[in-house]
Design an enzyme around this catalytic site. Structure first.
Site, PDB file in Angstrom:
ATOM      1  N   ASP A  98     -24.093 -30.359  21.084  1.00 14.36           N
ATOM      2  CA  ASP A  98     -23.530 -29.723  19.887  1.00 14.36           C
ATOM      3  C   ASP A  98     -23.406 -28.227  20.146  1.00 14.36           C
ATOM      4  O   ASP A  98     -24.104 -27.407  19.545  1.00 14.36           O
ATOM      5  CB  ASP A  98     -24.439 -29.999  18.689  1.00 14.36           C
ATOM      6  CG  ASP A  98     -23.752 -29.709  17.358  1.00 14.36           C
ATOM      7  OD1 ASP A  98     -22.542 -29.411  17.372  1.00 14.36           O
ATOM      8  OD2 ASP A  98     -24.421 -29.787  16.322  1.00 14.36           O
ATOM      9  N   PHE A 117     -24.140 -36.341   8.891  1.00 13.83           N
ATOM     10  CA  PHE A 117     -24.912 -35.108   9.055  1.00 13.83           C
ATOM     11  C   PHE A 117     -26.348 -35.283   8.537  1.00 13.83           C
ATOM     12  O   PHE A 117     -26.610 -35.115   7.351  1.00 13.83           O
ATOM     13  CB  PHE A 117     -24.211 -33.960   8.317  1.00 13.83           C
ATOM     14  CG  PHE A 117     -23.121 -33.303   9.116  1.00 13.83           C
ATOM     15  CD1 PHE A 117     -22.294 -34.026   9.927  1.00 13.83           C
ATOM     16  CD2 PHE A 117     -22.926 -31.933   9.020  1.00 13.83           C
ATOM     17  CE1 PHE A 117     -21.282 -33.421  10.662  1.00 13.83           C
ATOM     18  CE2 PHE A 117     -21.922 -31.310   9.749  1.00 13.83           C
ATOM     19  CZ  PHE A 117     -21.099 -32.050  10.572  1.00 13.83           C
ATOM     20  N   THR A 157     -15.835 -35.975  10.459  1.00 16.23           N
ATOM     21  CA  THR A 157     -17.029 -35.141  10.350  1.00 16.23           C
ATOM     22  C   THR A 157     -17.362 -34.835   8.888  1.00 16.23           C
ATOM     23  O   THR A 157     -16.652 -35.261   7.984  1.00 16.23           O
ATOM     24  CB  THR A 157     -16.832 -33.852  11.165  1.00 16.23           C
ATOM     25  OG1 THR A 157     -18.072 -33.130  11.228  1.00 16.23           O
ATOM     26  CG2 THR A 157     -15.761 -32.965  10.559  1.00 16.23           C
ATOM     27  N   GLU A 205     -11.642 -29.495  16.314  1.00 20.94           N
ATOM     28  CA  GLU A 205     -11.531 -29.603  14.869  1.00 20.94           C
ATOM     29  C   GLU A 205     -10.207 -29.087  14.301  1.00 20.94           C
ATOM     30  O   GLU A 205      -9.712 -28.033  14.691  1.00 20.94           O
ATOM     31  CB  GLU A 205     -12.688 -28.828  14.216  1.00 20.94           C
ATOM     32  CG  GLU A 205     -12.809 -29.071  12.736  1.00 20.94           C
ATOM     33  CD  GLU A 205     -14.259 -29.015  12.274  1.00 20.94           C
ATOM     34  OE1 GLU A 205     -14.476 -28.713  11.097  1.00 20.94           O
ATOM     35  OE2 GLU A 205     -15.153 -29.281  13.079  1.00 20.94           O
ATOM     36  N   LYS A 238     -11.156 -33.813  15.342  1.00 20.43           N
ATOM     37  CA  LYS A 238     -12.250 -33.760  14.363  1.00 20.43           C
ATOM     38  C   LYS A 238     -11.694 -33.384  12.993  1.00 20.43           C
ATOM     39  O   LYS A 238     -11.070 -32.332  12.837  1.00 20.43           O
ATOM     40  CB  LYS A 238     -13.274 -32.722  14.843  1.00 20.43           C
ATOM     41  CG  LYS A 238     -14.664 -32.889  14.312  1.00 20.43           C
ATOM     42  CD  LYS A 238     -15.582 -31.927  15.064  1.00 20.43           C
ATOM     43  CE  LYS A 238     -16.994 -31.986  14.549  1.00 20.43           C
ATOM     44  NZ  LYS A 238     -17.843 -30.974  15.225  1.00 20.43           N
TER      45      LYS A 238
END
Length: 314
Positions: free
Chosen positions: A17, A174, A152, A92, A128
């Site tokens: 990450d 998450f 996400t 993303e 993403k």
């Protein structure tokens, strides 16, 4: 004895990450993931200075805007990371497009085209997208075009079910952000691994997917501690920050498998149309608040990134 990290890699695909090149070289993950916050870190990382300067200068010569240079830099960082990992790089779509299906699809296609121009096939990339109803619909279109997506900012089973129905390649529930919300709401300082709300959420999603033969990959994200990670050992994938990778790389202890498709509970399938999705999100204060907050924060970092690039472009 093998380290906890080595044992985890035997049962789970480990994803870094981070957008920092040095960290990816050190921990050698299969995949890596980026978002505006991580690209912002790369902009301030001395190891990425040559790449940043090159993209900004190319943008200046071509008469591009700071927004356009930001878009190019995001893909440039992803391209550098793609050269370091054997698997996928998540890139993303702008958070400000989270409620616009058509604009999300268009931006995703542009990202894939930019990667292709740099010699990187779409099979190496995950697009993403925030798991709003509109984002999930965009993912459904993109998956139909052979573009794999990572949904996400996922905080609820309703989101997970809708993503599975859309044939999304991967979801990122998450963990830490869910736990943060419940700590504040319930006035608690901590939870044990087997009562942690974030861990339990991912376990529930994993069980639902495996019970119903769903191929969408479950990738736990946003961890606050190694205990949360250990409690999800065996999950399809886990995206982990360098600090926690380092901790697990130093620890020597037996790591038992926590998740396995062999122990799925045969959970019944759930029907999830737009009406059901919006009602389920409305009924879940945590999921609604954390999704909105996540979109706002990603957009704030994106805007900060554009301003920093504009300042350097003069």
């Amino acid at each position: 004895m093998a380290t906890v990290l080595d044992q985890l890699r035997e049962m789970t695909v480990v994803v870094a990450d981070t957008g920092e090149v040095a960290a990816v070289k050190t921990y050698q993950p299969v995949d890596c993931t980026t978002n505006p916050s991580l690209v912002l870190g790369a902009l301030q990382d001395p190891a990425s200075e040559a790449l940043v300067s090159r993209e900004i200068e190319a943008g200046r010569k071509a008469g591009r805007s700071a927004q356009q240079v930001c878009d190019a830099l995001t893909v440039a960082v992803g391209a550098e990371l793609a050269a370091l990992v054997p698997g996928r790089v998540s890139t993303e779509v702008d958070a400000c497009l989270s409620f616009d299906t058509d604009a999300t699809v268009a931006r995703a296609r542009a990202i894939i085209a930019d990667y292709a121009a740099r010699g990187i096939d779409k099979s190496r990339i995950l697009i993403k997208i925030a798991a709003t109803w509109e984002g999930i619909r965009a993912a459904e279109i993109l998956q139909g075009e052979g573009v794999d997506c990572n949904l996400t900012l996922l905080f609820s089973l309703a989101q997970a079910v809708a993503c599975a129905d859309a044939k999304a390649f991967l979801i990122s529930p998450f963990v830490g952000r869910i736990t943060d919300w419940y700590k504040k709401a319930e006035g608690k300082d901590s939870y044990g691994p087997n009562e942690d709300p974030g861990v339990l959420s991912v376990k529930g999603i994993y069980d639902y997917y495996k019970s119903n033969g769903i191929d969408t990959v479950v990738m736990g994200a946003s961890f606050r501690s190694t205990d949360q990670i250990k409690a999800l050992a065996g999950c399809d994938r886990l995206t982990i920050a360098p600090k926690l990778l380092e901790e697990m790389g130093r620890e020597e202890a037996v790591l038992p498998r926590a998740l396995s498709e062999k122990t799925a509970s045969a959970a019944a399938p759930i029907t999830m149309d737009e009406r059901a999705f919006r009602w389920a999100m409305n009924a879940d204060a945590m999921a609604t608040e954390k999704l909105a907050e996540g979109i706002r924060n990603f957009d704030a970092d994106h805007q900060k990134l554009i301003k920093m690039i504009a300042a350097r472009m003069g």
